[in-house]
Write a protein that holds these residues in place. Structure first.
Motif, PDB file in Angstrom:
ATOM      1  N   ALA A  96      23.382 -31.511  60.346  1.00 51.42           N
ATOM      2  CA  ALA A  96      22.364 -30.501  60.660  1.00 51.42           C
ATOM      3  C   ALA A  96      22.734 -29.135  60.077  1.00 51.42           C
ATOM      4  N   ASP A  97      23.820 -29.063  59.339  1.00 55.42           N
ATOM      5  CA  ASP A  97      24.301 -27.812  58.737  1.00 55.42           C
ATOM      6  C   ASP A  97      24.517 -26.709  59.773  1.00 55.42           C
ATOM      7  N   GLN A  98      24.958 -27.075  60.970  1.00 54.09           N
ATOM      8  CA  GLN A  98      25.246 -26.060  61.979  1.00 54.09           C
ATOM      9  C   GLN A  98      26.700 -25.620  61.939  1.00 54.09           C
ATOM     10  N   PHE A  99      27.601 -26.484  61.500  1.00 56.88           N
ATOM     11  CA  PHE A  99      29.025 -26.163  61.422  1.00 56.88           C
ATOM     12  C   PHE A  99      29.494 -26.422  60.000  1.00 56.88           C
ATOM     13  N   GLY A 100      30.241 -25.464  59.430  1.00 55.23           N
ATOM     14  CA  GLY A 100      30.718 -25.638  58.065  1.00 55.23           C
ATOM     15  C   GLY A 100      32.068 -25.005  57.828  1.00 55.23           C
ATOM     16  N   VAL A 101      32.783 -25.548  56.835  1.00 58.55           N
ATOM     17  CA  VAL A 101      34.085 -25.031  56.419  1.00 58.55           C
ATOM     18  C   VAL A 101      34.058 -24.874  54.904  1.00 58.55           C
ATOM     19  N   ALA A 102      34.512 -23.724  54.417  1.00 60.03           N
ATOM     20  CA  ALA A 102      34.569 -23.466  52.976  1.00 60.03           C
ATOM     21  C   ALA A 102      35.919 -22.857  52.619  1.00 60.03           C
ATOM     22  N   ALA A 103      36.459 -23.242  51.469  1.00 59.64           N
ATOM     23  CA  ALA A 103      37.685 -22.631  50.940  1.00 59.64           C
ATOM     24  C   ALA A 103      37.278 -21.507  49.996  1.00 59.64           C
ATOM     25  N   PHE A 104      38.098 -20.459  49.929  1.00 60.99           N
ATOM     26  CA  PHE A 104      37.778 -19.363  49.018  1.00 60.99           C
ATOM     27  C   PHE A 104      39.037 -18.763  48.422  1.00 60.99           C
TER      28      PHE A 104
ATOM     29  N   ASP B 293      43.307   7.178  38.112  1.00 58.56           N
ATOM     30  CA  ASP B 293      44.281   7.799  37.211  1.00 58.56           C
ATOM     31  C   ASP B 293      45.290   6.748  36.750  1.00 58.56           C
ATOM     32  N   THR B 294      46.559   6.878  37.122  1.00 60.98           N
ATOM     33  CA  THR B 294      47.601   5.970  36.644  1.00 60.98           C
ATOM     34  C   THR B 294      48.043   4.972  37.714  1.00 60.98           C
ATOM     35  N   THR B 295      47.343   4.914  38.830  1.00 63.33           N
ATOM     36  CA  THR B 295      47.730   4.027  39.926  1.00 63.33           C
ATOM     37  C   THR B 295      46.700   2.921  40.105  1.00 63.33           C
ATOM     38  N   ALA B 296      47.185   1.699  40.363  1.00 63.02           N
ATOM     39  CA  ALA B 296      46.306   0.550  40.564  1.00 63.02           C
ATOM     40  C   ALA B 296      46.780  -0.263  41.759  1.00 63.02           C
ATOM     41  N   LEU B 297      45.834  -0.777  42.504  1.00 64.65           N
ATOM     42  CA  LEU B 297      46.092  -1.652  43.645  1.00 64.65           C
ATOM     43  C   LEU B 297      45.348  -2.955  43.402  1.00 64.65           C
ATOM     44  N   VAL B 298      46.050  -4.097  43.550  1.00 64.20           N
ATOM     45  CA  VAL B 298      45.436  -5.410  43.355  1.00 64.20           C
ATOM     46  C   VAL B 298      45.736  -6.258  44.584  1.00 64.20           C
ATOM     47  N   ARG B 299      44.717  -6.979  45.062  1.00 67.94           N
ATOM     48  CA  ARG B 299      44.880  -7.907  46.184  1.00 67.94           C
ATOM     49  C   ARG B 299      44.259  -9.247  45.811  1.00 67.94           C
ATOM     50  N   ILE B 300      44.943 -10.342  46.200  1.00 69.49           N
ATOM     51  CA  ILE B 300      44.446 -11.692  45.941  1.00 69.49           C
ATOM     52  C   ILE B 300      44.437 -12.459  47.266  1.00 69.49           C
ATOM     53  N   PRO B 301      43.263 -12.616  47.899  1.00 67.61           N
ATOM     54  CA  PRO B 301      43.168 -13.391  49.137  1.00 67.61           C
ATOM     55  C   PRO B 301      42.799 -14.854  48.862  1.00 67.61           C
ATOM     56  N   VAL B 302      43.386 -15.766  49.644  1.00 69.20           N
ATOM     57  CA  VAL B 302      43.089 -17.192  49.573  1.00 69.20           C
ATOM     58  C   VAL B 302      43.007 -17.704  51.004  1.00 69.20           C
ATOM     59  N   GLY B 303      41.914 -18.386  51.356  1.00 70.99           N
ATOM     60  CA  GLY B 303      41.803 -18.850  52.730  1.00 70.99           C
ATOM     61  C   GLY B 303      40.632 -19.771  52.977  1.00 70.99           C
ATOM     62  N   LEU B 304      40.235 -19.841  54.263  1.00 69.65           N
ATOM     63  CA  LEU B 304      39.137 -20.690  54.707  1.00 69.65           C
ATOM     64  C   LEU B 304      38.111 -19.865  55.471  1.00 69.65           C
ATOM     65  N   GLY B 305      36.860 -20.252  55.356  1.00 68.28           N
ATOM     66  CA  GLY B 305      35.801 -19.706  56.193  1.00 68.28           C
ATOM     67  C   GLY B 305      35.293 -20.823  57.087  1.00 68.28           C
ATOM     68  N   VAL B 306      35.237 -20.576  58.386  1.00 67.19           N
ATOM     69  CA  VAL B 306      34.784 -21.575  59.350  1.00 67.19           C
ATOM     70  C   VAL B 306      33.602 -20.969  60.104  1.00 67.19           C
ATOM     71  N   GLY B 307      32.431 -21.580  59.978  1.00 76.18           N
ATOM     72  CA  GLY B 307      31.234 -20.967  60.550  1.00 76.18           C
ATOM     73  C   GLY B 307      30.365 -21.902  61.370  1.00 76.18           C
ATOM     74  N   TYR B 308      29.603 -21.298  62.269  1.00 74.34           N
ATOM     75  CA  TYR B 308      28.616 -22.005  63.088  1.00 74.34           C
ATOM     76  C   TYR B 308      27.315 -21.208  63.001  1.00 74.34           C
ATOM     77  N   ARG B 309      26.193 -21.894  62.789  1.00 77.55           N
ATOM     78  CA  ARG B 309      24.909 -21.191  62.694  1.00 77.55           C
ATOM     79  C   ARG B 309      23.815 -21.953  63.433  1.00 77.55           C
ATOM     80  N   PHE B 310      22.813 -21.182  63.852  1.00 75.82           N
ATOM     81  CA  PHE B 310      21.659 -21.775  64.508  1.00 75.82           C
ATOM     82  C   PHE B 310      20.429 -20.949  64.186  1.00 75.82           C
TER      83      PHE B 310
END
Length: 192
Positions: A77-85, A94-111
């Protein structure tokens, strides 16, 4: 993107969506324009953002981010889902840089709420690697476990609202965006 929370639902969407994002942390604020796209098969979704990050120390950084999400599981019924990202984001000034690399899961419920409206609540645990570099100096890296909780409200067939909060271990203690909590909000328009 720094100061924009990492929020990933357990579902992907097809078509193109445009969003305006806002983020706020204890030492900075950010605004971004984001674009997401997914094929009609819902096998993946890609998104990207560009905007400005304003640390309390002054000045505006150019911020960016990109992410891909792949659904792993959903109920019939597409009410519960899990996705990797996985994604990459950062900021530069200027001369400064910030880099972030996130890796994880999204767990959702919808109605659904009638024919055109719906609500989705989700959580996103993730690992983030980050690095701050300045021209002529040695780069500093850090790792952290973080997480976020959020809710999406589909107001009409095309317009949505997202509210979320990211929390967890701090990264790069001396850099802006290293705060443990980031609030975020977005208004989106889906081209259907």
């Amino acid at each position: 993107m720094p100061t924009i929370p990492v929020l990933q639902n357990g579902f992907t969407s097809s078509g193109m969506t445009l969003a305006v994002n806002y983020g706020s942390a204890s030492a900075s604020t950010a605004y971004a324009l984001a674009l997401g796209w997914g094929p009609s098969s819902n096998r993946f979704q890609i998104s990207g953002a560009i905007g400005g990050v304003r640390p309390d120390t002054g000045g505006t950084w150019t911020g960016y981010g990109a992410r891909v999400a792949i659904p792993l599981f959903s109920t019939k019924a597409d009410q519960f889902g899990v996705a990797a990202f996985a994604g990459v984001g950062g900021g530069r000034r200027d001369t400064t840089a910030l880099v972030r690399i996130p890796v994880g899961l999204g767990v959702g419920y919808r109605f659904g709420l009638g024919a055109t409206r719906s609500v989705s609540a989700y959580a996103s645990p993730f690992f983030v690697w980050s690095r701050v570099s300045e021209r002529g100096a040695r780069a500093e890296g850090d790792n952290a476990m973080r997480g976020s909780v959020a809710a999406d409200l589909v107001l009409t067939r095309n317009v949505g609202l997202t509210l979320g909060y990211e929390f967890g271990a701090k990264t790069n203690e001396g850099a802006f965006g290293s705060t443990s909590g980031i609030f975020g909000a977005a208004v989106s328009y889906a081209f259907r």
